[in-house]
Design a protein around this motif. Structure first.
Motif, PDB file in Angstrom:
ATOM      1  N   LEU A 113      19.933  57.189  58.376  1.00  0.00           N
ATOM      2  CA  LEU A 113      21.302  56.990  58.871  1.00  0.00           C
ATOM      3  C   LEU A 113      21.776  58.132  59.762  1.00  0.00           C
ATOM      4  O   LEU A 113      22.851  58.074  60.349  1.00  0.00           O
ATOM      5  N   GLY A 114      20.993  59.223  59.790  1.00  0.00           N
ATOM      6  CA  GLY A 114      21.389  60.400  60.572  1.00  0.00           C
ATOM      7  C   GLY A 114      22.545  61.159  59.926  1.00  0.00           C
ATOM      8  O   GLY A 114      23.359  61.774  60.621  1.00  0.00           O
ATOM      9  N   VAL A 115      22.624  61.122  58.579  1.00  0.00           N
ATOM     10  CA  VAL A 115      23.770  61.731  57.869  1.00  0.00           C
ATOM     11  C   VAL A 115      23.253  62.696  56.789  1.00  0.00           C
ATOM     12  O   VAL A 115      22.328  62.350  56.053  1.00  0.00           O
ATOM     13  N   PRO A 116      23.836  63.887  56.669  1.00  0.00           N
ATOM     14  CA  PRO A 116      23.452  64.770  55.549  1.00  0.00           C
ATOM     15  C   PRO A 116      23.780  64.105  54.214  1.00  0.00           C
ATOM     16  O   PRO A 116      24.812  63.440  54.082  1.00  0.00           O
ATOM     17  N   VAL A 117      22.912  64.303  53.223  1.00  0.00           N
ATOM     18  CA  VAL A 117      23.080  63.591  51.951  1.00  0.00           C
ATOM     19  C   VAL A 117      24.370  64.000  51.224  1.00  0.00           C
ATOM     20  O   VAL A 117      25.000  63.171  50.568  1.00  0.00           O
ATOM     21  N   HIS A 118      24.802  65.251  51.390  1.00  0.00           N
ATOM     22  CA  HIS A 118      26.050  65.623  50.690  1.00  0.00           C
ATOM     23  C   HIS A 118      27.228  64.811  51.227  1.00  0.00           C
ATOM     24  O   HIS A 118      28.202  64.567  50.521  1.00  0.00           O
ATOM     25  N   LYS A 119      27.131  64.348  52.471  1.00  0.00           N
ATOM     26  CA  LYS A 119      28.183  63.475  53.029  1.00  0.00           C
ATOM     27  C   LYS A 119      28.073  62.069  52.433  1.00  0.00           C
ATOM     28  O   LYS A 119      29.072  61.445  52.094  1.00  0.00           O
ATOM     29  N   ARG A 121      28.023  82.247  47.942  1.00  0.00           N
ATOM     30  CA  ARG A 121      27.962  80.793  48.141  1.00  0.00           C
ATOM     31  C   ARG A 121      26.692  80.387  48.887  1.00  0.00           C
ATOM     32  O   ARG A 121      26.147  81.177  49.667  1.00  0.00           O
ATOM     33  N   ILE A 122      26.230  79.172  48.644  1.00  0.00           N
ATOM     34  CA  ILE A 122      25.129  78.582  49.428  1.00  0.00           C
ATOM     35  C   ILE A 122      25.686  77.361  50.154  1.00  0.00           C
ATOM     36  O   ILE A 122      26.374  76.523  49.555  1.00  0.00           O
ATOM     37  N   ARG A 123      25.356  77.267  51.443  1.00  0.00           N
ATOM     38  CA  ARG A 123      25.852  76.159  52.261  1.00  0.00           C
ATOM     39  C   ARG A 123      24.898  74.959  52.214  1.00  0.00           C
ATOM     40  O   ARG A 123      23.688  75.125  52.063  1.00  0.00           O
ATOM     41  N   THR A 124      25.450  73.788  52.328  1.00  0.00           N
ATOM     42  CA  THR A 124      24.632  72.585  52.521  1.00  0.00           C
ATOM     43  C   THR A 124      24.034  72.641  53.926  1.00  0.00           C
ATOM     44  O   THR A 124      24.485  73.417  54.766  1.00  0.00           O
ATOM     45  N   ARG A 125      23.035  71.803  54.169  1.00  0.00           N
ATOM     46  CA  ARG A 125      22.448  71.742  55.512  1.00  0.00           C
ATOM     47  C   ARG A 125      23.145  70.639  56.321  1.00  0.00           C
ATOM     48  O   ARG A 125      23.452  69.567  55.774  1.00  0.00           O
ATOM     49  N   ALA A 126      23.341  70.919  57.620  1.00  0.00           N
ATOM     50  CA  ALA A 126      24.037  69.937  58.465  1.00  0.00           C
ATOM     51  C   ALA A 126      23.084  68.870  58.988  1.00  0.00           C
ATOM     52  O   ALA A 126      23.504  67.900  59.623  1.00  0.00           O
ATOM     53  N   THR A 127      21.789  69.028  58.708  1.00  0.00           N
ATOM     54  CA  THR A 127      20.797  68.073  59.211  1.00  0.00           C
ATOM     55  C   THR A 127      20.787  66.797  58.354  1.00  0.00           C
ATOM     56  O   THR A 127      21.157  66.831  57.177  1.00  0.00           O
ATOM     57  N   PRO A 128      20.328  65.675  58.925  1.00  0.00           N
ATOM     58  CA  PRO A 128      20.263  64.437  58.133  1.00  0.00           C
ATOM     59  C   PRO A 128      19.364  64.585  56.903  1.00  0.00           C
ATOM     60  O   PRO A 128      18.374  65.312  56.941  1.00  0.00           O
ATOM     61  N   GLY A 129      19.724  63.883  55.829  1.00  0.00           N
ATOM     62  CA  GLY A 129      18.960  63.982  54.581  1.00  0.00           C
ATOM     63  C   GLY A 129      19.425  65.182  53.772  1.00  0.00           C
ATOM     64  O   GLY A 129      20.544  65.671  53.926  1.00  0.00           O
ATOM     65  N   VAL A 130      18.552  65.642  52.881  1.00  0.00           N
ATOM     66  CA  VAL A 130      18.887  66.826  52.071  1.00  0.00           C
ATOM     67  C   VAL A 130      18.689  68.089  52.917  1.00  0.00           C
ATOM     68  O   VAL A 130      19.347  69.112  52.695  1.00  0.00           O
ATOM     69  N   GLY A 131      17.786  68.023  53.875  1.00  0.00           N
ATOM     70  CA  GLY A 131      17.593  69.150  54.793  1.00  0.00           C
ATOM     71  C   GLY A 131      16.472  70.095  54.397  1.00  0.00           C
ATOM     72  O   GLY A 131      16.405  71.214  54.906  1.00  0.00           O
ATOM     73  N   ALA A 132      15.575  69.633  53.504  1.00  0.00           N
ATOM     74  CA  ALA A 132      14.484  70.507  53.048  1.00  0.00           C
ATOM     75  C   ALA A 132      13.273  70.368  53.963  1.00  0.00           C
ATOM     76  O   ALA A 132      12.325  69.645  53.660  1.00  0.00           O
ATOM     77  N   GLU A 133      13.317  71.078  55.086  1.00  0.00           N
ATOM     78  CA  GLU A 133      12.142  71.066  55.972  1.00  0.00           C
ATOM     79  C   GLU A 133      11.095  72.018  55.403  1.00  0.00           C
ATOM     80  O   GLU A 133      11.409  73.185  55.111  1.00  0.00           O
TER      81      GLU A 133
END
Ligand code: MUC
Ligand code: MG
Length: 366
Positions: A114-120, A342-354
């Motif tokens: 979907l091109g959306v970060p999972v936290h969204k 604090r730890i930030r979420t990733r802005a990339t689609p998915g969870v962002g674990a490259e």
């Protein structure tokens, strides 16, 4: 879209500083990296940390259940059909961590597609989580030194102290030294990993009264039903279920029967789907939750951040997110950073674990 293959890659990364606690100790991260491949080239990624002393799973059992049981069930399914995937996996009992990893990888695929970060996708409450640090068994002065160092270097002010030792004075003393050394504004809570009896836990509560301990996690075995309920009914602070509450059914049984009054949510064993069900139960019942750590790598911690930051109730407390700092290395291409506590979420689609492929090649076992 169709799932074409499940890849379960065992890998081993040593810890620089091992973590010791009442039910076990961890010297190496002997985990499994799970990859769900699809016919559109999208790959879902998740980390599975085996904890035999908690769930009975091992690195080999996770690889085997994925390859022999889940793969034949899931290949050919649409990765968006999570209900069907869960129904298939739930034909097998237990194997919480393997199931959790599959679920996180499914959400990762959905976010990437979907091109959306999972936290969204999960809720979009916030873009970061406050970090709590977990302190393993050590002499009291060393615990204080570690807590002060994590405070200075990372801005962390919430600490979960592993307890459950005998004589009880070891842990009572550690609580006192931490409170004196960290000051009254630091949050300190305890996790005994079932190390005590209910009566021992009650004695520790008496002896630490006035030290501002905020929570007591899994003080004794929840299956010792009468003692546990007596303890919970007498405890002046919330008693958190962790090992006793891995599934929504466990959570409802323990909360409704008086086995705990707060719940630790761990994405490593619940995935995002069951974690959301557990969270719904807890918020509906007015019960506090914590975001726990299953001694996660950066890949696992990032998943916890994605879920924790996504929801209001899980963002209300600091999540246990810092123990990857005790590992000698990790698999993320872009390392997780703790800034200002604090730890930030990733802005990339998915969870962002490259994943850093050269590191994976170096640490993989097969
Ligand atoms: C915790 O909260 O208990 C220790 C064992 C495990 O499964 O997770 C850790 C931390
Ligand atoms: Mg715990």
């Amino acid at each position: 879209m169709k799932i074409t293959a499940l890849e379960a890659i065992p890998y081993t990364i040593p810890y620089t500083r091992p973590l010791r606690f009442a039910s076990g100790e961890v010297h190496t991260a002997d985990h499994v990296l799970l990859r769900l491949h699809t016919d559109e080239g999208i790959v879902g990624v998740a980390d599975a940390p085996p904890r035999p002393y908690t769930y009975g799973e091992t690195q080999a059992s996770i690889v085997s259940i994925v390859n022999e049981v889940f793969s034949p069930q899931l290949v050919g399914m649409d990765p968006f059909d999570r209900e069907k995937a869960h129904a298939a996996m739930h034909r097998t009992v237990h194997n919480q961590v393997a199931k959790g990893a599959v679920d996180i990888a499914l959400w990762d695929i959905a976010g990437k597609a979907l091109g959306v970060p999972v936290h969204k996708l999960l809720g979009g409450w916030s873009e970061s989580m406050s970090v709590a640090h977990m302190l393993g068994f050590k002499p009291a002065e060393e615990l204080l030194e570690e807590a002060l160092r994590f405070g200075e270097e990372h801005g962390i002010t919430t600490f979960k102290l592993k307890v459950g030792r005998r004589p009880l004075s070891l842990d009572v003393e550690a609580c006192r030294i931490l409170r004196e050394g960290l000051g009254e504004d630091a949050e300190i809570y305890l996790d005994a990993n079932r190390g005590w009896s209910a009566n021992e836990a009650l004695e520790v509560l008496r002896r630490t009264e006035g030290l501002g301990i905020s929570l007591l996690e899994e003080p004794c075995d929840a299956k010792e039903t009468m003692g546990r309920r007596r303890l919970v009914s007498r405890s002046p602070i919330p008693v958190v279920g962790d090992e006793s509450t891995p599934t929504p059914g466990d959570v409802s049984r323990e909360l409704l029967s008086g086995g705990c009054t707060a719940v630790c949510i761990k994405t490593a064993r619940s995935g995002f789907t069951e974690a959301a069900e557990i969270l719904g139960l807890c918020t509906g019942l007015g019960v506090d939750v914590t975001m726990g750590n299953q001694i996660d790598t950066q890949v696992g911690s990032l998943a916890t951040v994605a879920f924790g930051a996504a929801h209001r109730a899980t963002s209300a407390r600091a999540g246990e997110l810092s123990n990857f700092l005790d590992m000698s290395d990790d698999l993320l291409a872009e390392p997780l950073r703790i800034e200002g506590g604090r730890i930030r979420t990733r802005a990339t689609p998915g969870v962002g674990a490259e994943i850093d492929e050269s590191k994976l090649a170096h640490y993989r076992q097969a």
